[in-house]
Design a protein around this motif. Structure first.
Motif, PDB file in Angstrom:
ATOM      1  N   HIS B 418      -4.488  -4.664   2.520  1.00 14.52           N
ATOM      2  CA  HIS B 418      -4.265  -3.233   2.356  1.00 14.52           C
ATOM      3  C   HIS B 418      -2.904  -2.996   1.737  1.00 14.52           C
ATOM      4  CE1 HIS B 418      -7.672  -1.081   3.858  1.00 14.52           C
ATOM      5  NE2 HIS B 418      -7.765  -1.836   4.931  1.00 14.52           N
ATOM      6  N   LYS B 419      -2.694  -1.756   1.366  1.00 23.19           N
ATOM      7  CA  LYS B 419      -1.408  -1.389   0.772  1.00 23.19           C
ATOM      8  C   LYS B 419      -0.913  -0.136   1.475  1.00 23.19           C
ATOM      9  CE  LYS B 419      -1.047   0.722  -3.139  1.00 23.19           C
ATOM     10  NZ  LYS B 419      -1.321   1.044  -4.545  1.00 23.19           N
ATOM     11  N   ARG B 420       0.320  -0.199   1.953  1.00 26.00           N
ATOM     12  CA  ARG B 420       0.896   0.984   2.598  1.00 26.00           C
ATOM     13  C   ARG B 420       1.241   1.995   1.512  1.00 26.00           C
ATOM     14  NH1 ARG B 420       1.780  -1.911   7.403  1.00 26.00           N
ATOM     15  NH2 ARG B 420       2.781  -3.925   7.018  1.00 26.00           N
ATOM     16  N   LEU B 421       1.475   3.242   1.954  1.00 23.80           N
ATOM     17  CA  LEU B 421       1.782   4.279   0.961  1.00 23.80           C
ATOM     18  C   LEU B 421       3.090   3.971   0.234  1.00 23.80           C
ATOM     19  CD1 LEU B 421       0.549   7.601   2.583  1.00 23.80           C
ATOM     20  CD2 LEU B 421      -0.709   5.820   1.406  1.00 23.80           C
ATOM     21  N   ASP B 422       3.974   3.193   0.899  1.00 30.97           N
ATOM     22  CA  ASP B 422       5.214   2.838   0.207  1.00 30.97           C
ATOM     23  C   ASP B 422       5.031   1.605  -0.684  1.00 30.97           C
ATOM     24  OD1 ASP B 422       5.115   0.711   1.939  1.00 30.97           O
ATOM     25  OD2 ASP B 422       6.814   1.345   3.180  1.00 30.97           O
ATOM     26  N   GLY B 423       3.803   1.141  -0.799  1.00 21.88           N
ATOM     27  CA  GLY B 423       3.516   0.070  -1.752  1.00 21.88           C
ATOM     28  C   GLY B 423       3.468  -1.318  -1.143  1.00 21.88           C
ATOM     29  N   GLU B 424       3.966  -1.467   0.098  1.00 25.24           N
ATOM     30  CA  GLU B 424       3.974  -2.801   0.704  1.00 25.24           C
ATOM     31  C   GLU B 424       2.541  -3.215   1.046  1.00 25.24           C
ATOM     32  OE1 GLU B 424       6.390  -5.120   4.218  1.00 25.24           O
ATOM     33  OE2 GLU B 424       5.337  -3.315   4.696  1.00 25.24           O
ATOM     34  N   GLU B 425       2.214  -4.457   0.763  1.00 25.61           N
ATOM     35  CA  GLU B 425       0.871  -4.934   1.053  1.00 25.61           C
ATOM     36  C   GLU B 425       0.862  -5.645   2.399  1.00 25.61           C
ATOM     37  OE1 GLU B 425      -0.281  -7.261  -2.286  1.00 25.61           O
ATOM     38  OE2 GLU B 425      -0.301  -5.525  -3.634  1.00 25.61           O
ATOM     39  N   PHE B 426      -0.268  -5.563   3.081  1.00 24.47           N
ATOM     40  CA  PHE B 426      -0.360  -6.257   4.376  1.00 24.47           C
ATOM     41  C   PHE B 426      -1.804  -6.671   4.621  1.00 24.47           C
ATOM     42  CE2 PHE B 426      -2.353  -3.010   7.129  1.00 24.47           C
ATOM     43  CZ  PHE B 426      -2.231  -1.882   6.308  1.00 24.47           C
ATOM     44  N   TRP B 427      -1.931  -7.735   5.397  1.00 23.61           N
ATOM     45  CA  TRP B 427      -3.263  -8.225   5.768  1.00 23.61           C
ATOM     46  C   TRP B 427      -3.753  -7.454   6.971  1.00 23.61           C
ATOM     47  CZ3 TRP B 427      -6.794 -10.924   3.442  1.00 23.61           C
ATOM     48  CH2 TRP B 427      -6.453 -11.833   2.442  1.00 23.61           C
ATOM     49  N   ALA B 428      -5.018  -7.045   6.930  1.00 25.78           N
ATOM     50  CA  ALA B 428      -5.611  -6.382   8.089  1.00 25.78           C
ATOM     51  C   ALA B 428      -6.930  -7.046   8.402  1.00 25.78           C
ATOM     52  CB  ALA B 428      -5.833  -4.907   7.800  1.00 25.78           C
ATOM     53  N   HIS B 429      -7.199  -7.119   9.701  1.00 28.00           N
ATOM     54  CA  HIS B 429      -8.542  -7.511  10.103  1.00 28.00           C
ATOM     55  C   HIS B 429      -9.313  -6.223  10.302  1.00 28.00           C
ATOM     56  CE1 HIS B 429     -11.852  -8.735  12.744  1.00 28.00           C
ATOM     57  NE2 HIS B 429     -11.837  -9.797  11.969  1.00 28.00           N
TER      58      HIS B 429
END
Lengths: 154, 706
Positions: B418-429
């Motif tokens: 996923h991508k946060r609104l500030d652009g940082e990407e993160f893994w989500a289950h």
């Protein structure tokens, strides 16, 4: 002319050497024993080299008693050399050793040893083993006629 | 429509007298009479008398006409007003009734009035009873009466009349009769009855209403209420009447269970606001029990003609069941809200119709995406994902596939970048399931930020690699150590025996000398030297066998212990010569084991049993297997046993519990047996008592954990 050597005993340990000789002596088996104190000397004798160059290779000993652990060239190497040469390959070789290691036993038989005997610690058993050994190989066993070079040529 | 004549007639009471009118009429009618001969005594006098008589006659005629008219008018008036009159002559017992009264009683006006003796037939017995009593009282005591009487009419339906009566006296004050009026009040009575019926119906209705009804005066005091109101309020009539809304004993609760303040009471609000109140939820704390009855309250103000508040009508229905259900529902909603809203996982609702647009989310979603709900709602999954997933697929396409999968399977879970609104990407289950909200299919998604887990996974991968490397290192070290050990045992095997053989051999050679050369003590010493050497030889052999066995690979296959035991006993037969040995062998079920190694175990145990029963006659040895949820093999003997205090030393290498001069041995046998058993995953143990024999048990399988 000295009578032909009946047993080549390859033994580096002086105590074992003395005891083995004593055992043969007790049973009056033979006085025609040649002793080699290491593998190299044993091979020199067998292949009539160096100090034994005046020997006739066509008159091999009736039995070679070979220890496994020997200075310079070890028992298995000696055995391999004996079996590797058609002139000596039929000489009966008996391993007479302290090792009960299975791999030693297997390696010896794979190289064509005729028998493998573990030297008992108990001297009475040891002399008994020597007696049976001599009786069998010197008196009961019939060695093959060694093919002479001339016979081979002919 | 009235004619002028009629008008005149009506004015006749105040106009000229009858005598004047008769006189005028005579003059108009009889002009010829002026010429008529006058009778004697004097024709003038006779003429005068005749004239007087004619005038009187005309006057009487006029009077009669007047009377008739008056009577007609009276009748007409009585008919219109439905009032009849009557009189009763006490002397003659005659009864006079006006025409209207005849009509009222259903009698023919042309017929004679019924005599008084027949009057009881005209009324119901009850009415007649009252009437006759009143008549008596009027006659005797002069008490006037007014009665409402029920008529029994000959011609039809019953009717009611109002009768008034009073005494009539003559000039001398003597009672001559009774007179009075009667009015037909059937209509009024029927209206009254209808009204009463209507009131009764209304009362019945109000009293049987499911709703409680309370009518308050403008000062909020209770005017009336129905029984249901009492029941709902938990009060009796005495407690209800006159109670005012400011009464502190009223205890009401709001919908949310907070208490009502007096000015919030329904009646007070209506009085203050002068307008109706609709569907107010109110909890009544019942006096005494404290139970709460929940009601829905409606109230209306009632104004009088002047527009002043005259009453407040409050009605309320019991909604306790519904309210409790509502409260439960609300609690569930609250719980769900807390669950949904305060969950550490992000929860989102995705609209299937709108290609997975986010229509609801919780706080955790805001935190995870670092944005506000206002920003997030309406976004599509692709908006909160990088353009491409790490596997290179376009996020928008991959998301559509995931949603499609979920719709097909009902449930789905996977890892997603996923991508946060500030652009940082993160893994989500991500876990998605289809749910129904009010008949509408939507997707409920939950996201768990697994960035930490992903990092941990990487860490684990790194550690695994490191571990593998270390294992390789250690394996190499171990291999080296093994080689060293092998070289060592080879040396032991080969080199240590030679000196022993020399010690034994030369001692033997020395002993072979003739007796005279050695003293007995020397011979004894040499024998000891030989014993020591031979013992050491056995030690070396056993030790080598033990170390050899430890390195040997365990090759399990199906083994019959019975066969192994028979073979061992056969080998051990020399041990039993010259002894009485009773050996009993029980059932020995098969097992999975390395045959050669297992045989060594049996060999050690059986030779021990034979060795330590040597002092027994007969020696008894029992071999068997018992099932304690696992197969436990055992060898029991009646030998010398041992002290259990030393049981822990039993299986140690070179540990012995008996003196060598009593029982020979190197202390390797049980250590070997234990090592074999352990290498099979089993256990070995012993139970014994000094001089009471020993039992050795062993298993070959790891203990089942249950």
């Amino acid at each position: 002319m000295t009578p032909p050597i009946e047993i080549l005993l390859v033994e580096d340990n002086p105590s074992d050497l003395k005891l083995t000789l004593h055992a043969f002596e007790v049973h009056k088996l033979t006085n025609k024993i040649q002793v080699a104190r290491d593998g190299e000397e044993a091979l020199d004798f067998i292949f009539c080299r160096e100090a034994f160059s005046d020997r006739d290779i066509t008159c091999p000993p009736k039995l070679i008693l070979l220890d496994l652990k020997l200075p310079k060239i070890d028992g298995l190497e000696v055995l391999k050399a004996i079996r590797g040469d058609p002139r000596t390959s039929t000489i009966p070789v008996v391993m007479l050793t302290s090792s009960k290691e299975e791999r030693d036993i297997i390696a010896s038989y794979q190289l064509g040893v005729n028998s493998y005997i573990v030297k008992p610690v108990d001297f009475d058993q040891f002399t008994e083993a020597a007696r049976v050994l001599g009786l069998y190989w010197l008196l009961l066993n019939h060695p093959p006629v060694v093919p002479t070079p001339t016979a081979a040529k002919g | 429509m009235t004619t002028p004549n009629q008008k005149d007639r009506r004015r006749s009471n105040t106009g000229p007298s009858l005598r004047q009118r008769a006189d005028a009429a005579y003059k108009a009618k009889e002009p010829a009479e002026k010429n008529a001969p006058e009778a004697t005594p004097s024709p003038e006098a006779a003429r005068m008398i005749i004239r007087e008589l004619r005038v009187h006659q005309i006057e009487l005629e006029l009077q009669a006409g007047e009377l008739r008219r008056s009577e007609q008018e009276l009748n007409e008036a009585q008919r219109l007003s439905r009032i009849g009159s009557w009189w009763f002559d006490t002397a003659t017992n005659e009864v006079h009734l006006t025409a209207e009264l005849f009509r009222m009683l259903g009698l023919d006006p042309a017929s004679a009035p019924p005599p008084f003796s027949e009057h009881h037939r005209l009324f119901t017995p009850e009415s007649w009873q009252r009437l006759s009593a009143a008549i008596s009282r009027a006659q005797v005591l002069g008490v006037p009466y007014e009665l409402e009487l029920e008529m029994v009419r000959a011609d039809g339906p019953q009717g009611w009349m109002l009768v008034r009566g009073e005494q009539v006296r003559d000039a001398r004050g003597l009672v001559t009769g009774l007179r009075g009026i009667a009015q037909d009040i059937t209509g009024r009575k029927q209206a009254e009855k209808a009204l009463r019926r209507s009131e009764e119906r209304y009362r019945e209705l109000v009293n049987n209403l499911e709703a409680g009804v309370v009518i308050h005066a403008p000062d909020t005091s209770i005017i009336t209420n129905n029984p249901r109101a009492m029941a709902l309020l938990g009060l009796n009539e005495g407690q209800m009447s006159g109670r005012q809304a400011i009464d502190p004993n009223w205890k009401f609760l709001h919908d949310d269970h907070t208490p009502f303040l007096p000015h919030e009471f329904p009646v007070n609000r209506i009085v203050a606001e002068k307008r109706a109140l609709r569907d107010m939820v109110l909890g009544i704390i019942r006096p005494g029990s404290g139970n709460v009855a929940w009601v829905s309250v409606n109230g209306v103000p009632v104004f009088d003609q002047r527009g002043e508040l005259s009453e407040v009508i409050i009605s309320f229905v019991d909604i306790t069941g519904r309210k409790q259900a509502d409260d439960r529902l609300r609690e569930n909603e609250e719980r769900f809200r807390v669950f949904f809203e305060d969950s550490p996982d992000a929860y989102l609702i995705l609209e299937i119709k709108d290609y997975g647009k986010i229509s609801a989310c919780n706080k955790a979603t805001e935190a995870m995406l670092r944005g506000s709900r206002a920003q997030i709602l309406g976004m599509a999954i692709a908006d909160v994902s990088p353009r491409r997933q790490p596997d290179g697929k376009l996020s928008s396409e991959a998301a559509a596939n995931r949603i499609h999968d979920t719709i097909t399977r009902g449930r789905n879970n996977f890892e997603w970048m996923h991508k946060r609104l500030d652009g940082e990407e993160f893994w989500a289950h991500v876990t998605i399931s289809i749910i129904t909200i009010r008949g509408r299919l939507v997707l409920l998604a939950s996201w768990r930020d697994i960035t930490d887990r992903k990092q941990a996974e990487q860490e684990i991968t790194r550690l695994n690699a490191e571990l593998e490397h270390r294992v390789l290192e250690r394996t190499a070290e171990l291999e080296a150590a093994n080689k060293e050990l092998e070289a060592f045992s080879y040396t032991v095997s080969h080199d240590l025996r030679a000196p022993l053989r020399a010690i034994d051999g030369f001692s033997r050679i020395a002993l072979d000398r003739p007796d005279t050369e050695l003293s007995n003590a020397a011979r004894q010493a040499l024998h000891s030297v030989r014993d020591g050497a031979q013992q050491m030889g056995r030690l070396i052999d056993d030790l080598l066998a033990f170390s050899h066995m430890s390195r040997q690979v365990v090759r399990k296959r199906r083994v019959s212990p019975g066969t192994l035991v028979r073979e061992c006993l056969e080998t051990l037969r020399p041990e039993t010569t010259g002894r009485r040995v009773e050996i009993s062998t029980g059932e020995l079920p098969g097992c999975e084991a390395d045959e050669a190694l297992l045989k060594l175990v049996w060999m050690n145990l059986l030779s021990n049993a034979l060795k330590y029963t040597r002092p027994r006659d007969p020696a008894q040895i029992e071999i068997g297997c018992r099932n304690d949820g696992e197969q436990v093999y055992f060898v029991r003997d009646n030998g010398v046993g041992f002290n259990m205090a030393y049981a822990d030393k039993l299986f140690g290498v070179f540990q012995r519990l008996h003196r060598a001069e009593d029982f020979e041995g190197t202390g390797v046998g049980l250590a070997t047996a234990q090592r074999i058993i352990h290498r099979h995953g089993g256990r070995i143990w012993a139970e014994a008592e000094v001089d009471q024999g020993a039992t050795f048990f062993f298993t070959l399988e790891p203990r089942k954990t249950s």
